[in-house]
Design a protein around this motif. Sequence first.
Motif, PDB file in Angstrom:
ATOM      1  N   GLN A   3       0.842  -1.188   0.000  1.00  0.00           N
ATOM      2  CA  GLN A   3       0.000   0.000   0.000  1.00  0.00           C
ATOM      3  C   GLN A   3       0.881   1.243   0.000  1.00  0.00           C
ATOM      4  O   GLN A   3       1.955   1.264   0.610  1.00  0.00           O
ATOM      5  CB  GLN A   3      -0.904   0.012   1.231  1.00  0.00           C
ATOM      6  CG  GLN A   3      -1.962  -1.070   1.257  1.00  0.00           C
ATOM      7  CD  GLN A   3      -2.670  -1.115   2.586  1.00  0.00           C
ATOM      8  OE1 GLN A   3      -2.165  -1.749   3.520  1.00  0.00           O
ATOM      9  NE2 GLN A   3      -3.813  -0.479   2.695  1.00  0.00           N
ATOM     10  N   ASN A  72      -7.799   3.690  -6.788  1.00  0.00           N
ATOM     11  CA  ASN A  72      -7.258   2.748  -5.794  1.00  0.00           C
ATOM     12  C   ASN A  72      -7.038   3.399  -4.423  1.00  0.00           C
ATOM     13  O   ASN A  72      -6.138   3.028  -3.689  1.00  0.00           O
ATOM     14  CB  ASN A  72      -5.932   2.137  -6.284  1.00  0.00           C
ATOM     15  CG  ASN A  72      -5.567   0.875  -5.498  1.00  0.00           C
ATOM     16  OD1 ASN A  72      -6.420   0.033  -5.226  1.00  0.00           O
ATOM     17  ND2 ASN A  72      -4.304   0.747  -5.121  1.00  0.00           N
ATOM     18  N   GLY A  74      -8.328   3.921  -0.636  1.00  0.00           N
ATOM     19  CA  GLY A  74      -9.205   3.293   0.342  1.00  0.00           C
ATOM     20  C   GLY A  74      -9.429   4.093   1.597  1.00  0.00           C
ATOM     21  O   GLY A  74     -10.277   3.745   2.427  1.00  0.00           O
ATOM     22  N   LEU A 142      -4.111   2.846   6.841  1.00  0.00           N
ATOM     23  CA  LEU A 142      -3.789   1.697   5.993  1.00  0.00           C
ATOM     24  C   LEU A 142      -4.680   0.508   6.327  1.00  0.00           C
ATOM     25  O   LEU A 142      -5.144  -0.210   5.428  1.00  0.00           O
ATOM     26  CB  LEU A 142      -2.321   1.329   6.158  1.00  0.00           C
ATOM     27  CG  LEU A 142      -1.301   2.285   5.536  1.00  0.00           C
ATOM     28  CD1 LEU A 142       0.103   1.942   6.002  1.00  0.00           C
ATOM     29  CD2 LEU A 142      -1.377   2.271   4.009  1.00  0.00           C
ATOM     30  N   ALA A 145      -8.072   1.124   4.883  1.00  0.00           N
ATOM     31  CA  ALA A 145      -8.080   1.122   3.417  1.00  0.00           C
ATOM     32  C   ALA A 145      -8.195  -0.278   2.833  1.00  0.00           C
ATOM     33  O   ALA A 145      -8.435  -0.430   1.628  1.00  0.00           O
ATOM     34  CB  ALA A 145      -6.820   1.806   2.886  1.00  0.00           C
ATOM     35  N   ARG A 146      -7.997  -1.294   3.626  1.00  0.00           N
ATOM     36  CA  ARG A 146      -8.218  -2.687   3.220  1.00  0.00           C
ATOM     37  C   ARG A 146      -7.471  -3.038   1.935  1.00  0.00           C
ATOM     38  O   ARG A 146      -8.051  -3.531   0.974  1.00  0.00           O
ATOM     39  CB  ARG A 146      -9.712  -2.961   3.062  1.00  0.00           C
ATOM     40  CG  ARG A 146     -10.500  -2.789   4.359  1.00  0.00           C
ATOM     41  CD  ARG A 146     -11.926  -3.214   4.240  1.00  0.00           C
ATOM     42  NE  ARG A 146     -12.617  -3.125   5.517  1.00  0.00           N
ATOM     43  CZ  ARG A 146     -13.871  -3.524   5.721  1.00  0.00           C
ATOM     44  NH1 ARG A 146     -14.574  -4.052   4.713  1.00  0.00           N
ATOM     45  NH2 ARG A 146     -14.426  -3.400   6.917  1.00  0.00           N
ATOM     46  N   GLY A 147      -6.195  -2.787   1.942  1.00  0.00           N
ATOM     47  CA  GLY A 147      -5.357  -3.177   0.822  1.00  0.00           C
ATOM     48  C   GLY A 147      -5.167  -2.111  -0.234  1.00  0.00           C
ATOM     49  O   GLY A 147      -4.266  -2.220  -1.072  1.00  0.00           O
ATOM     50  N   LYS A 148      -6.007  -1.079  -0.220  1.00  0.00           N
ATOM     51  CA  LYS A 148      -5.852   0.007  -1.171  1.00  0.00           C
ATOM     52  C   LYS A 148      -4.891   1.064  -0.613  1.00  0.00           C
ATOM     53  O   LYS A 148      -4.442   0.978   0.532  1.00  0.00           O
ATOM     54  CB  LYS A 148      -7.207   0.645  -1.492  1.00  0.00           C
ATOM     55  CG  LYS A 148      -8.151  -0.283  -2.249  1.00  0.00           C
ATOM     56  CD  LYS A 148      -9.436   0.443  -2.647  1.00  0.00           C
ATOM     57  CE  LYS A 148     -10.342  -0.448  -3.477  1.00  0.00           C
ATOM     58  NZ  LYS A 148     -11.579   0.277  -3.898  1.00  0.00           N
ATOM     59  N   ASP A 149      -4.588   2.062  -1.428  1.00  0.00           N
ATOM     60  CA  ASP A 149      -3.685   3.127  -1.001  1.00  0.00           C
ATOM     61  C   ASP A 149      -4.408   4.133  -0.125  1.00  0.00           C
ATOM     62  O   ASP A 149      -5.651   4.183  -0.074  1.00  0.00           O
ATOM     63  CB  ASP A 149      -3.110   3.846  -2.224  1.00  0.00           C
ATOM     64  CG  ASP A 149      -2.229   2.936  -3.081  1.00  0.00           C
ATOM     65  OD1 ASP A 149      -1.738   1.915  -2.562  1.00  0.00           O
ATOM     66  OD2 ASP A 149      -2.049   3.254  -4.278  1.00  0.00           O
ATOM     67  N   VAL A 150      -3.614   4.966   0.549  1.00  0.00           N
ATOM     68  CA  VAL A 150      -4.136   6.058   1.374  1.00  0.00           C
ATOM     69  C   VAL A 150      -3.743   7.378   0.716  1.00  0.00           C
ATOM     70  O   VAL A 150      -2.587   7.558   0.321  1.00  0.00           O
ATOM     71  CB  VAL A 150      -3.574   5.989   2.804  1.00  0.00           C
ATOM     72  CG1 VAL A 150      -3.990   7.219   3.618  1.00  0.00           C
ATOM     73  CG2 VAL A 150      -4.050   4.709   3.494  1.00  0.00           C
TER      74      VAL A 150
END
Length: 216
Positions: A3, A72, A74, A142, A145-150
């Motif tokens: 991430q 992308n 999250g 993070l 965001a569950r695996g996505k970017d911040v």
Amino acid sequence: MAQLLRVQSFNVSSDGIGAGAAEDQSLESPFGLPGAERLFGWAGATASWPMRTDPGGSRGLDDHFTRDWARNIGAEIMGRNKFGPQRGPWHDDEWRGWWGDEPPFHTPVFVMPHHQRPSFTLSDTTFHFVDGDPASVLEQALEAARGKDVRLGGGVTTIRQFLDADLVDTMHVAVSPVTFGSGVRLWESPDELLDRFHLEVVPSPSGVTHHLFWRK
């Protein structure tokens, strides 16, 4: 893939200013900077501007960067000044941000005040008010965001805090051809960041210059 913490479509003037002094911020002047609309007018003119309520808008390079704002993502982190103009302890919880009942984020948002208040949800955006250093706030974002970017949304002081902590992975900064002379600066020169980042500069027909940074 790891991430990332990303700054997306952040706006500064040619002299590096992204906001006025905190004491100049008000309900009537969210940026505390006279003529602040000159910084982000390029994005508001695009077809993909997230706050657009009417059809139309430009396509092309600027629109590509506007679309990338949400790609992308999250979760978002923002400073208290981006959330609102209040200072000190919360006197009430009626203020719910500048964005009305349909905020453009569509993710959890982590606001960094020094004074706590309860989380709340508007549409599909939940605002959390967290106190801590940049690393601990990023850890919370993070996870949410569950695996996505911040996305690191700003303002200037918040971005500088995360840069100083060496936590930022990529940045897109749009530099507008205006000067303000005084205010809160992201940088004196983008070259200040070249010890840690690669930089590509992409001019746009709209007059803004897109600065793309990625970690070395």
